[in-house]
Each structure stands twice: as C-alpha cells, then as structure tokens.
Scaffold this motif. Structure first.
Motif, PDB file in Angstrom:
ATOM      1  N   TRP A 143       0.825  -1.206   0.000  1.00 10.92           N
ATOM      2  CA  TRP A 143       0.000   0.000   0.000  1.00 10.92           C
ATOM      3  C   TRP A 143       0.860   1.258   0.000  1.00 10.92           C
ATOM      4  CZ3 TRP A 143      -4.765  -1.155  -1.217  1.00 10.92           C
ATOM      5  CH2 TRP A 143      -5.232  -2.436  -0.927  1.00 10.92           C
ATOM      6  N   VAL A 144       0.413   2.249  -0.758  1.00 14.28           N
ATOM      7  CA  VAL A 144       1.172   3.491  -0.957  1.00 14.28           C
ATOM      8  C   VAL A 144       0.844   4.475   0.163  1.00 14.28           C
ATOM      9  CG1 VAL A 144       1.535   5.454  -2.509  1.00 14.28           C
ATOM     10  CG2 VAL A 144       1.223   3.139  -3.450  1.00 14.28           C
ATOM     11  N   ASP A 145       1.861   5.161   0.650  1.00 20.14           N
ATOM     12  CA  ASP A 145       1.688   6.221   1.637  1.00 20.14           C
ATOM     13  C   ASP A 145       0.775   7.296   1.050  1.00 20.14           C
ATOM     14  OD1 ASP A 145       1.985   8.299   3.466  1.00 20.14           O
ATOM     15  OD2 ASP A 145       4.107   7.897   3.797  1.00 20.14           O
ATOM     16  N   ALA A 146      -0.347   7.559   1.705  1.00 20.90           N
ATOM     17  CA  ALA A 146      -1.355   8.472   1.149  1.00 20.90           C
ATOM     18  C   ALA A 146      -0.823   9.880   0.928  1.00 20.90           C
ATOM     19  CB  ALA A 146      -2.580   8.512   2.058  1.00 20.90           C
ATOM     20  N   ARG A 147       0.197  10.291   1.690  1.00 18.92           N
ATOM     21  CA  ARG A 147       0.730  11.638   1.501  1.00 18.92           C
ATOM     22  C   ARG A 147       1.476  11.761   0.177  1.00 18.92           C
ATOM     23  NH1 ARG A 147       5.678  11.894   5.968  1.00 18.92           N
ATOM     24  NH2 ARG A 147       6.925  10.203   5.107  1.00 18.92           N
ATOM     25  N   MET A 148       1.766  10.620  -0.451  1.00 18.22           N
ATOM     26  CA  MET A 148       2.465  10.626  -1.732  1.00 18.22           C
ATOM     27  C   MET A 148       1.514  10.520  -2.921  1.00 18.22           C
ATOM     28  SD  MET A 148       5.377  11.009  -0.437  1.00 18.22           S
ATOM     29  CE  MET A 148       6.357  10.999  -1.943  1.00 18.22           C
ATOM     30  N   VAL A 149       0.209  10.449  -2.663  1.00 17.38           N
ATOM     31  CA  VAL A 149      -0.783  10.331  -3.735  1.00 17.38           C
ATOM     32  C   VAL A 149      -1.445  11.693  -3.939  1.00 17.38           C
ATOM     33  CG1 VAL A 149      -2.842   9.133  -4.546  1.00 17.38           C
ATOM     34  CG2 VAL A 149      -1.217   7.936  -3.060  1.00 17.38           C
ATOM     35  N   PRO A 150      -1.311  12.289  -5.119  1.00 15.07           N
ATOM     36  CA  PRO A 150      -1.905  13.612  -5.353  1.00 15.07           C
ATOM     37  C   PRO A 150      -3.389  13.642  -5.011  1.00 15.07           C
ATOM     38  CG  PRO A 150      -0.479  12.991  -7.187  1.00 15.07           C
ATOM     39  CD  PRO A 150      -0.594  11.782  -6.303  1.00 15.07           C
ATOM     40  N   ALA A 151      -3.825  14.731  -4.420  1.00  9.42           N
ATOM     41  CA  ALA A 151      -5.234  14.863  -4.034  1.00  9.42           C
ATOM     42  C   ALA A 151      -6.158  14.779  -5.241  1.00  9.42           C
ATOM     43  CB  ALA A 151      -5.442  16.175  -3.291  1.00  9.42           C
ATOM     44  N   SER A 152      -5.647  15.127  -6.424  1.00  9.54           N
ATOM     45  CA  SER A 152      -6.463  15.093  -7.644  1.00  9.54           C
ATOM     46  C   SER A 152      -6.902  13.676  -8.010  1.00  9.54           C
ATOM     47  CB  SER A 152      -5.682  15.699  -8.807  1.00  9.54           C
ATOM     48  OG  SER A 152      -4.472  14.986  -9.033  1.00  9.54           O
ATOM     49  N   VAL A 153      -6.205  12.663  -7.484  1.00  6.78           N
ATOM     50  CA  VAL A 153      -6.576  11.270  -7.759  1.00  6.78           C
ATOM     51  C   VAL A 153      -7.928  10.937  -7.136  1.00  6.78           C
ATOM     52  CG1 VAL A 153      -5.935   8.860  -7.302  1.00  6.78           C
ATOM     53  CG2 VAL A 153      -4.189  10.501  -8.006  1.00  6.78           C
ATOM     54  N   GLY A 154      -8.302  11.628  -6.067  1.00  8.73           N
ATOM     55  CA  GLY A 154      -9.551  11.353  -5.379  1.00  8.73           C
ATOM     56  C   GLY A 154      -9.331  10.547  -4.117  1.00  8.73           C
ATOM     57  N   GLY A 155     -10.423  10.219  -3.452  1.00  9.37           N
ATOM     58  CA  GLY A 155     -10.352   9.510  -2.182  1.00  9.37           C
ATOM     59  C   GLY A 155     -10.187   8.015  -2.349  1.00  9.37           C
ATOM     60  N   PHE A 156     -10.006   7.350  -1.210  1.00 17.18           N
ATOM     61  CA  PHE A 156      -9.846   5.892  -1.192  1.00 17.18           C
ATOM     62  C   PHE A 156     -10.477   5.380   0.092  1.00 17.18           C
ATOM     63  CE2 PHE A 156      -7.573   1.922  -0.249  1.00 17.18           C
ATOM     64  CZ  PHE A 156      -7.654   1.272  -1.475  1.00 17.18           C
ATOM     65  N   ASN A 246       4.591  20.256   1.341  1.00 18.90           N
ATOM     66  CA  ASN A 246       5.867  19.689   0.894  1.00 18.90           C
ATOM     67  C   ASN A 246       5.759  18.245   0.442  1.00 18.90           C
ATOM     68  OD1 ASN A 246       5.314  19.382   3.722  1.00 18.90           O
ATOM     69  ND2 ASN A 246       7.350  18.518   4.021  1.00 18.90           N
ATOM     70  N   TYR A 247       4.534  17.739   0.255  1.00 18.58           N
ATOM     71  CA  TYR A 247       4.331  16.376  -0.233  1.00 18.58           C
ATOM     72  C   TYR A 247       3.419  16.380  -1.460  1.00 18.58           C
ATOM     73  CZ  TYR A 247       6.308  14.757   4.193  1.00 18.58           C
ATOM     74  OH  TYR A 247       7.149  14.523   5.254  1.00 18.58           O
ATOM     75  N   PRO A 248       3.539  15.353  -2.334  1.00 24.02           N
ATOM     76  CA  PRO A 248       2.668  15.291  -3.515  1.00 24.02           C
ATOM     77  C   PRO A 248       1.182  15.261  -3.177  1.00 24.02           C
ATOM     78  CG  PRO A 248       4.501  13.754  -3.739  1.00 24.02           C
ATOM     79  CD  PRO A 248       4.559  14.287  -2.336  1.00 24.02           C
ATOM     80  N   GLY A 249       0.842  14.705  -1.993  1.00 26.95           N
ATOM     81  CA  GLY A 249      -0.556  14.609  -1.593  1.00 26.95           C
ATOM     82  C   GLY A 249      -1.089  15.856  -0.913  1.00 26.95           C
ATOM     83  N   HIS A 250      -0.448  17.003  -1.143  1.00 29.75           N
ATOM     84  CA  HIS A 250      -0.857  18.254  -0.489  1.00 29.75           C
ATOM     85  C   HIS A 250      -2.373  18.446  -0.574  1.00 29.75           C
ATOM     86  CE1 HIS A 250      -1.263  22.875  -0.801  1.00 29.75           C
ATOM     87  NE2 HIS A 250      -1.263  22.527   0.488  1.00 29.75           N
ATOM     88  N   GLY A 251      -2.990  18.669   0.584  1.00 26.63           N
ATOM     89  CA  GLY A 251      -4.426  18.913   0.632  1.00 26.63           C
ATOM     90  C   GLY A 251      -5.268  17.675   0.887  1.00 26.63           C
ATOM     91  N   ARG A 252      -4.656  16.490   0.831  1.00 22.40           N
ATOM     92  CA  ARG A 252      -5.415  15.251   1.052  1.00 22.40           C
ATOM     93  C   ARG A 252      -5.651  15.043   2.550  1.00 22.40           C
ATOM     94  NH1 ARG A 252      -6.641  10.779  -1.431  1.00 22.40           N
ATOM     95  NH2 ARG A 252      -5.438  11.282  -3.305  1.00 22.40           N
ATOM     96  N   PRO A 253      -6.888  14.722   2.949  1.00 19.75           N
ATOM     97  CA  PRO A 253      -7.134  14.401   4.363  1.00 19.75           C
ATOM     98  C   PRO A 253      -6.630  12.992   4.678  1.00 19.75           C
ATOM     99  CG  PRO A 253      -9.172  14.220   3.111  1.00 19.75           C
ATOM    100  CD  PRO A 253      -8.126  14.750   2.162  1.00 19.75           C
ATOM    101  N   VAL A 254      -5.888  12.848   5.766  1.00 22.99           N
ATOM    102  CA  VAL A 254      -5.280  11.563   6.115  1.00 22.99           C
ATOM    103  C   VAL A 254      -5.305  11.362   7.631  1.00 22.99           C
ATOM    104  CG1 VAL A 254      -3.713  11.530   4.119  1.00 22.99           C
ATOM    105  CG2 VAL A 254      -2.956  12.561   6.286  1.00 22.99           C
ATOM    106  N   TYR A 255      -5.114  10.110   8.020  1.00 21.11           N
ATOM    107  CA  TYR A 255      -4.760   9.785   9.396  1.00 21.11           C
ATOM    108  C   TYR A 255      -3.249   9.662   9.378  1.00 21.11           C
ATOM    109  CZ  TYR A 255      -4.519   7.111  13.805  1.00 21.11           C
ATOM    110  OH  TYR A 255      -4.229   6.674  15.073  1.00 21.11           O
ATOM    111  N   PRO A 256      -2.506  10.669   9.898  1.00 20.54           N
ATOM    112  CA  PRO A 256      -1.051  10.707   9.717  1.00 20.54           C
ATOM    113  C   PRO A 256      -0.329   9.551  10.392  1.00 20.54           C
ATOM    114  CG  PRO A 256      -1.913  12.848  10.413  1.00 20.54           C
ATOM    115  CD  PRO A 256      -3.011  11.862  10.606  1.00 20.54           C
ATOM    116  N   GLY A 257       0.738   9.118   9.769  1.00 18.14           N
ATOM    117  CA  GLY A 257       1.531   8.033  10.313  1.00 18.14           C
ATOM    118  C   GLY A 257       2.129   8.371  11.660  1.00 18.14           C
TER     119      GLY A 257
END
Length: 417
Positions: A143-156, A246-257
């Motif tokens: 599984w990919v670290d969500a902070r590395m997935v651009p927010a434009s990809v959408g949710g998961f 400073n991450y590709p996933g800027h703006g994505r809501p996450v439960y941080p590691g």
C-alpha cells in the motif's frame, strides 16, 4: 496545523540527528583521534541513541534476494505486477539454474498476501513472504503512503480497498489462487470473495484469515474499546489532518503516520523505554549482534505511512462500530456482502492465544458466516502462547503457523498452470 508543526519538529530533529550520527562515527572510527579520548565509547553510545530517536525513518526494502529450496538456491527478483494509485502489487519472481528445480517452481501454488493498511508498510510481513517463497509463487499488496498520492486522484475508502482486492484476484486468476490476509484486511478479503461468489465469479481456492476483526464483538480488546467508546465525529475532529504542501498529496485528508506511531508506542511505553536503554547498554558492552537486532526492529517499527481519511473512517464505522459484516448488513457500492455465497473456497482461520489486537473468536467468526462452504473445508487454529505478531512473524510463525498454512493449501486441488 498539527501536521505542519510535526514537519517543523521533524526538520529540527533531523538536523540534530545528523550531527549525532556524525559524532557517534567520529568517536568509534578506529583511526579517529576522537576514539582515543576517555569515555569515547560512552559518548558514542549516547550519540547513536540520540540519532536513532531523532532520525526520519523511510520505508524499508523487502530485501529478499534469495531463498533455499531443498538445498538449491533460488534467486529472487522483486517486480511490480500491477501499479495503482494507492497500491503496488508486488511479485517475488523466483529463478533457479537447475532445470529440474525450475520445472518444479512452475507447479507451486500461487499465493496473494494481502497486507494491512494500518500504519506500517507491507514490509512488516517480510518474514511471512520469505517463509512462503521456497514453496509458493508469492504476490503481496504494497500500500502506498497516502501523503504521496496527489489529491487530484480522489479519495480511497474501504469499498475501494475491496475493489482492489477483487481486481488483483482476477488479475492473478482465481481458479489457481490462494489468498492469505493478515489482520485488518481479513474483512475486505472476505467481502471481496463474497461479492465475487454472489455474482457467479470464480473465487480463490483457499482463503486464510489471520488475526483479523471479522466480528470485533468477540473478546473485545483495547483497540476495539477505543473505537466503540467515541463517536465517529471524535475521530474526524481529532485524528484526521491535511497533508502539508511539501508532499505530492498536499491537501489530502489523512490519518497521519506519526499519530499512529504515537498510538503504537503508547500501548506499551515501558517496553520501548526498556528496549532503548538495553540498546544503549549493548553499545557500551560492544554487543554488536543485539544492537543490530534493535536497529532492524525499529527501522521497521518506526517506518509508518499516512492512511487515507476515507478508508480509516470507513473502517472505524463499518468494522468496529456498526459490525456490519458480522451482522450481515454491509453493502459495498450498493451490493450486499453475503459470505454464505462462497462455496468453492476452503476457509482457514488462525488466531493467537494472546492476541491483544484481535481477540480470540474475532477471526473464527468467519466460519459461522461462510455457511455455503462444506464443513470439511473449514479449519480453525489457535496458536498457543502467540500474540498478534507471532502468528505471521518470527520463530512461532515459521515453526508452527507456516506448516499449518502450507499443508492447508497443499490439500486443495490446484489446476495445472
């Protein structure tokens, strides 16, 4: 702002840790004048401990380059079989120079290991994969670290996780596939097989569910209690944060590691303090083997990833608060999840006697749900004196659990490849 504050703190500690690392090396390098100073070893041990407490832990490598099979060495090449925004399906391709051994590999069972998306990377199952490889053709969900997935990809969300599992089963060919799921993914794996069976699709030859929350109402643990004593809104307000710029996933809501890691440590703080003190003492004594084991463990344990907020909140609500799978009320994208639809797959459940994450009976509950599977194809095992991690990693996994899994898979008829 919590994520931004953490990033500022990480930058500050990172600078200090690099200085501590350099100091430790200067005080231990054989040809360094500093290593001759009085108390050099004690200072070096302190600096290395400071370095390891402050450093940033990146995702580890699986690092499996070869395994042995009946005395023959198999070379392992790791490749990506399928690349998705939130997951890479990794294949551990095996090679042999002996033609006879190479021919035998072609007939080995194909196994999909579904790793948890619960804070740590899939490399936490390195021992699981390494043990399976001599006798199985192994794939794993990384599984990919969500902070590395651009927010434009959408949710998961959890429904998307189920969809990924279905797609991977189809890709590898359900008619020849065995699926092993560890901890949290036991739920989406059972859901995926149920949905495929209900549609008339072929399901995997076997489903092995290990230490997972099929029905968290059975022997609830502290993990279960946390989810049931607070409303979903509490989790939304307190543990969901936005990925900084400073991450590709800027703006994505996450439960941080880093929050997950703090929770892991808080479950057993005394044990971690003791472990770090022992590490310091081992460095002073020159016990390099024990010190190396400490480094290997914490290189893995401290490497965490961000989870997509949708997936985390879905799991809290659907699995741990509403118990929708166990109650027969779960729908995935409008389709009801009916484990009783599964008929082809044999079912093995494994639990650790001392599991403090998924209590006894939580995984075994799958048998009461899968009434369409003939009773002779059900098997349940409780591993004595085993905790959560012991059922998939370490000596107990290799010597007790793996033979059960291997023999269960081998008993099922596998079509020619």
């Amino acid at each position: 702002m919590l994520y931004e504050i953490h990033e500022w703190q990480r930058s500050l500690l990172g600078s200090m840790s690099f200085w501590a690392q350099a100091s430790a090396k200067a005080l231990t390098e054989q040809h360094s004048l500093f290593s001759q100073l009085p108390g050099a070893q004690r200072f070096a041990a302190g600096y290395e401990l400071m370095y390891r407490l402050g450093k940033d832990y990146e995702k580890p490598e699986f690092g499996i380059t070869q395994v042995e099979r009946d005395g023959a060495v198999l070379a392992i090449s790791e490749r990506i079989a399928e690349d998705r925004p939130f997951c890479q399906l990794r294949h551990f391709q095996r090679y042999a120079t002996d033609a006879e051994v190479l021919g035998q590999l072609e007939h080995d069972p194909v196994v999909l290991v579904v790793a948890p998306l619960s804070g740590h990377h899939a490399t936490l199952l390195r021992d699981t994969v390494r043990t399976l490889l001599p006798e199985h053709d192994v794939y794993i969900t990384d599984w990919v670290d969500a902070r590395m997935v651009p927010a434009s990809v959408g949710g998961f969300g959890l429904d998307d996780y189920v969809g990924y599992v279905e797609d991977f089963i189809r890709l590898l060919g359900a008619e020849r596939l065995h699926v092993i799921s560890v901890c949290q993914p036991t739920v989406p794996v059972l859901a995926a097989a149920s949905l495929m069976a209900a549609r008339g699709e072929t399901t995997p030859l076997t489903l092995t569910l290990m230490g997972g929350p099929i029905d968290p109402r059975e022997s609830p643990t502290d993990v279960n209690s946390l989810a049931t004593t607070r409303p979903l809104s509490w989790f939304e307000d307190h543990v969901i944060h936005t990925v900084p710029a400073n991450y590709p996933g800027h703006g994505r809501p996450v439960y941080p590691g880093f929050l997950q890691h703090a929770g892991f440590v808080a479950m057993n703080p005394g044990r971690h303090v003791s472990s770090h003190w022992d590490f310091y003492q081992n460095l002073l004594r020159g016990d390099l083997n024990d010190a190396a084991q400490h480094r290997r463990f914490y290189d893995e344990y401290n490497a965490v990833l961000d989870m997509p907020a949708e997936f985390y909140l879905d799991t809290i609500e659907i699995v741990f608060q509403e118990f929708l799978l166990a109650r027969g009320l779960w729908k995935v994208k409008g389709e009801p999840v009916k484990p009783a639809s599964i008929r082809r797959s044999a079912l093995l459940t494994i639990e650790g006697e001392l599991d403090d994450i998924s209590g006894l009976g939580q995984t075994a509950a799958a048998h009461a749900l899968c009434t369409g599977i003939p009773k002779r194809r059900h098997q349940h095992e409780v591993i004595a004196d085993a905790g959560h991690y012991g059922i998939f990693s370490g000596r107990r996994w290799r010597e007790t659990v793996y033979p059960i899994v291997r023999d269960f898979i081998r008993r099922q008829p596998s079509p020619a490849r």
